[in-house]
Design a protein around this motif. Sequence first.
Motif, PDB file in Angstrom:
ATOM      1  N   GLN A   1     -82.326 -50.846 -43.672  1.00  0.00           N
ATOM      2  CA  GLN A   1     -81.087 -50.400 -44.297  1.00  0.00           C
ATOM      3  C   GLN A   1     -80.040 -51.517 -44.234  1.00  0.00           C
ATOM      4  O   GLN A   1     -79.344 -51.798 -45.229  1.00  0.00           O
ATOM      5  CB  GLN A   1     -80.565 -49.149 -43.578  1.00  0.00           C
ATOM      6  N   GLU A   2     -79.934 -52.143 -43.085  1.00  0.00           N
ATOM      7  CA  GLU A   2     -78.976 -53.238 -42.916  1.00  0.00           C
ATOM      8  C   GLU A   2     -79.337 -54.422 -43.833  1.00  0.00           C
ATOM      9  O   GLU A   2     -78.451 -55.070 -44.423  1.00  0.00           O
ATOM     10  CB  GLU A   2     -78.947 -53.686 -41.457  1.00  0.00           C
ATOM     11  N   LYS A   3     -80.645 -54.697 -43.946  1.00  0.00           N
ATOM     12  CA  LYS A   3     -81.077 -55.808 -44.816  1.00  0.00           C
ATOM     13  C   LYS A   3     -80.807 -55.500 -46.287  1.00  0.00           C
ATOM     14  O   LYS A   3     -80.435 -56.404 -47.064  1.00  0.00           O
ATOM     15  CB  LYS A   3     -82.572 -56.064 -44.618  1.00  0.00           C
ATOM     16  N   ALA A   4     -80.972 -54.238 -46.669  1.00  0.00           N
ATOM     17  CA  ALA A   4     -80.695 -53.853 -48.059  1.00  0.00           C
ATOM     18  C   ALA A   4     -79.207 -54.051 -48.369  1.00  0.00           C
ATOM     19  O   ALA A   4     -78.829 -54.547 -49.449  1.00  0.00           O
ATOM     20  CB  ALA A   4     -81.107 -52.395 -48.296  1.00  0.00           C
ATOM     21  N   GLU A   5     -78.366 -53.659 -47.421  1.00  0.00           N
ATOM     22  CA  GLU A   5     -76.919 -53.823 -47.607  1.00  0.00           C
ATOM     23  C   GLU A   5     -76.559 -55.307 -47.705  1.00  0.00           C
ATOM     24  O   GLU A   5     -75.695 -55.709 -48.521  1.00  0.00           O
ATOM     25  CB  GLU A   5     -76.174 -53.152 -46.449  1.00  0.00           C
ATOM     26  N   LEU A   6     -77.191 -56.131 -46.863  1.00  0.00           N
ATOM     27  CA  LEU A   6     -76.914 -57.568 -46.886  1.00  0.00           C
ATOM     28  C   LEU A   6     -77.350 -58.191 -48.233  1.00  0.00           C
ATOM     29  O   LEU A   6     -76.586 -58.986 -48.844  1.00  0.00           O
ATOM     30  CB  LEU A   6     -77.644 -58.267 -45.744  1.00  0.00           C
ATOM     31  N   ALA A   7     -78.542 -57.821 -48.673  1.00  0.00           N
ATOM     32  CA  ALA A   7     -79.052 -58.366 -49.940  1.00  0.00           C
ATOM     33  C   ALA A   7     -78.164 -57.962 -51.106  1.00  0.00           C
ATOM     34  O   ALA A   7     -77.869 -58.770 -52.013  1.00  0.00           O
ATOM     35  CB  ALA A   7     -80.483 -57.889 -50.171  1.00  0.00           C
TER      36      ALA A   7
ATOM     37  N   SER B   1     -75.023 -57.213 -50.949  1.00  0.00           N
ATOM     38  CA  SER B   1     -73.720 -57.916 -50.854  1.00  0.00           C
ATOM     39  C   SER B   1     -73.837 -59.351 -51.368  1.00  0.00           C
ATOM     40  O   SER B   1     -72.835 -59.957 -51.749  1.00  0.00           O
ATOM     41  CB  SER B   1     -73.235 -57.918 -49.396  1.00  0.00           C
ATOM     42  N   LYS B   2     -75.048 -59.895 -51.386  1.00  0.00           N
ATOM     43  CA  LYS B   2     -75.268 -61.252 -51.869  1.00  0.00           C
ATOM     44  C   LYS B   2     -75.711 -61.259 -53.331  1.00  0.00           C
ATOM     45  O   LYS B   2     -76.078 -62.308 -53.871  1.00  0.00           O
ATOM     46  CB  LYS B   2     -76.347 -61.946 -51.032  1.00  0.00           C
ATOM     47  N   GLY B   3     -75.698 -60.075 -53.936  1.00  0.00           N
ATOM     48  CA  GLY B   3     -76.050 -60.012 -55.337  1.00  0.00           C
ATOM     49  C   GLY B   3     -77.543 -59.982 -55.580  1.00  0.00           C
ATOM     50  O   GLY B   3     -78.003 -60.195 -56.699  1.00  0.00           O
ATOM     51  N   ARG B   4     -78.336 -59.754 -54.543  1.00  0.00           N
ATOM     52  CA  ARG B   4     -79.782 -59.708 -54.697  1.00  0.00           C
ATOM     53  C   ARG B   4     -80.255 -58.250 -54.704  1.00  0.00           C
ATOM     54  O   ARG B   4     -80.793 -57.723 -53.729  1.00  0.00           O
ATOM     55  CB  ARG B   4     -80.467 -60.481 -53.566  1.00  0.00           C
ATOM     56  N   GLU B   5     -80.042 -57.620 -55.851  1.00  0.00           N
ATOM     57  CA  GLU B   5     -80.428 -56.213 -55.973  1.00  0.00           C
ATOM     58  C   GLU B   5     -81.937 -56.045 -55.828  1.00  0.00           C
ATOM     59  O   GLU B   5     -82.394 -55.031 -55.290  1.00  0.00           O
ATOM     60  CB  GLU B   5     -79.962 -55.688 -57.330  1.00  0.00           C
ATOM     61  N   ASP B   6     -82.705 -57.040 -56.260  1.00  0.00           N
ATOM     62  CA  ASP B   6     -84.157 -56.952 -56.156  1.00  0.00           C
ATOM     63  C   ASP B   6     -84.603 -56.888 -54.693  1.00  0.00           C
ATOM     64  O   ASP B   6     -85.459 -56.111 -54.303  1.00  0.00           O
ATOM     65  CB  ASP B   6     -84.822 -58.125 -56.857  1.00  0.00           C
ATOM     66  N   LEU B   7     -83.944 -57.741 -53.870  1.00  0.00           N
ATOM     67  CA  LEU B   7     -84.271 -57.715 -52.437  1.00  0.00           C
ATOM     68  C   LEU B   7     -83.795 -56.421 -51.779  1.00  0.00           C
ATOM     69  O   LEU B   7     -84.449 -55.879 -50.869  1.00  0.00           O
ATOM     70  CB  LEU B   7     -83.657 -58.917 -51.735  1.00  0.00           C
ATOM     71  N   ALA B   8     -82.627 -55.919 -52.236  1.00  0.00           N
ATOM     72  CA  ALA B   8     -82.103 -54.676 -51.689  1.00  0.00           C
ATOM     73  C   ALA B   8     -83.058 -53.522 -51.994  1.00  0.00           C
ATOM     74  O   ALA B   8     -83.336 -52.658 -51.138  1.00  0.00           O
ATOM     75  CB  ALA B   8     -80.721 -54.395 -52.261  1.00  0.00           C
ATOM     76  N   ARG B   9     -83.580 -53.517 -53.242  1.00  0.00           N
ATOM     77  CA  ARG B   9     -84.522 -52.454 -53.618  1.00  0.00           C
ATOM     78  C   ARG B   9     -85.792 -52.528 -52.749  1.00  0.00           C
ATOM     79  O   ARG B   9     -86.291 -51.503 -52.272  1.00  0.00           O
ATOM     80  CB  ARG B   9     -84.880 -52.587 -55.079  1.00  0.00           C
ATOM     81  N   ALA B  10     -86.288 -53.734 -52.553  1.00  0.00           N
ATOM     82  CA  ALA B  10     -87.493 -53.917 -51.742  1.00  0.00           C
ATOM     83  C   ALA B  10     -87.256 -53.478 -50.296  1.00  0.00           C
ATOM     84  O   ALA B  10     -88.112 -52.851 -49.655  1.00  0.00           O
ATOM     85  CB  ALA B  10     -87.936 -55.370 -51.784  1.00  0.00           C
ATOM     86  N   ALA B  11     -86.066 -53.780 -49.778  1.00  0.00           N
ATOM     87  CA  ALA B  11     -85.728 -53.392 -48.405  1.00  0.00           C
ATOM     88  C   ALA B  11     -85.662 -51.872 -48.277  1.00  0.00           C
ATOM     89  O   ALA B  11     -86.111 -51.284 -47.286  1.00  0.00           O
ATOM     90  CB  ALA B  11     -84.401 -54.025 -48.000  1.00  0.00           C
ATOM     91  N   LEU B  12     -85.074 -51.223 -49.307  1.00  0.00           N
ATOM     92  CA  LEU B  12     -84.998 -49.757 -49.275  1.00  0.00           C
ATOM     93  C   LEU B  12     -86.388 -49.115 -49.357  1.00  0.00           C
ATOM     94  O   LEU B  12     -86.634 -48.056 -48.759  1.00  0.00           O
ATOM     95  CB  LEU B  12     -84.115 -49.270 -50.429  1.00  0.00           C
ATOM     96  N   MET B  13     -87.281 -49.755 -50.073  1.00  0.00           N
ATOM     97  CA  MET B  13     -88.647 -49.243 -50.153  1.00  0.00           C
ATOM     98  C   MET B  13     -89.337 -49.330 -48.776  1.00  0.00           C
ATOM     99  O   MET B  13     -90.043 -48.415 -48.352  1.00  0.00           O
ATOM    100  CB  MET B  13     -89.449 -50.018 -51.197  1.00  0.00           C
TER     101      MET B  13
END
Length: 223
Positions: free
Chosen positions: A72-78, A80-92
């Motif tokens: 969850q924390e990594k998704a929020e960080l990604a 915040s850096k504009g990396r929605e793709d990484l945020a989606r992967a982190a949430l998965m």
Amino acid sequence: MGVFSRFTDIINSNINNLLDKAEDPAKMVRLIIQEMEDTLVEVRSSSAKTLADKKDLARQANRFESDATQWQEKAELALSKGREDLARAALMEKKKCLDNAGALREELAHVDEHIAKLQDEISQLQEKLADAKARQKAIIMREKTANSRLKVKKNIDSERVNDALSRFDRYERKIDDIEAQVESYDLGSKSLADEIADLASDEKIDDELAQLKAKMKSDSNSQ
């Protein structure tokens, strides 16, 4: 037969029925106690393993939940850096962790239910074991008493006892014969007391005879 199958059979068994059907109740109750004690040891050993497994499952669930928090924390960080793709992967990944944690928590609930039931059945087994041991003491006492009574009964009814009593009867008969012989020697002989009594009786007769003579003489003179 598995430990839990045998354990359930013992829990559901009726000790009175088992003893009623047994040819040797004392032996049967010893076997019942031994079976209960062996089963109790096995069940406690199995319970200890189940409790250890429960702790392991809880640790795994906690680790998955901790990992979910980190994803969850990594998704929020990604994000915040504009990396929605990484945020989606982190949430998965977070979802996978939560799913695994949920499955483990569900399994833990079943384990807790099983342990609670097992603890209740162990308590029942301990009660039955205490009851069986109490009955064992009573049966042993009854068996000893019955054997003692049987031994006495056999002695009373034995030929040796009857023969001994017959010998007593014969001895008493011999003593009766000896006493009769002694009494026979006394027949026809008078004791000092008897002779004195006879003298007293003769003196009384002499007095009555003298009185009779005097009366007859008096009657003759009056004529």
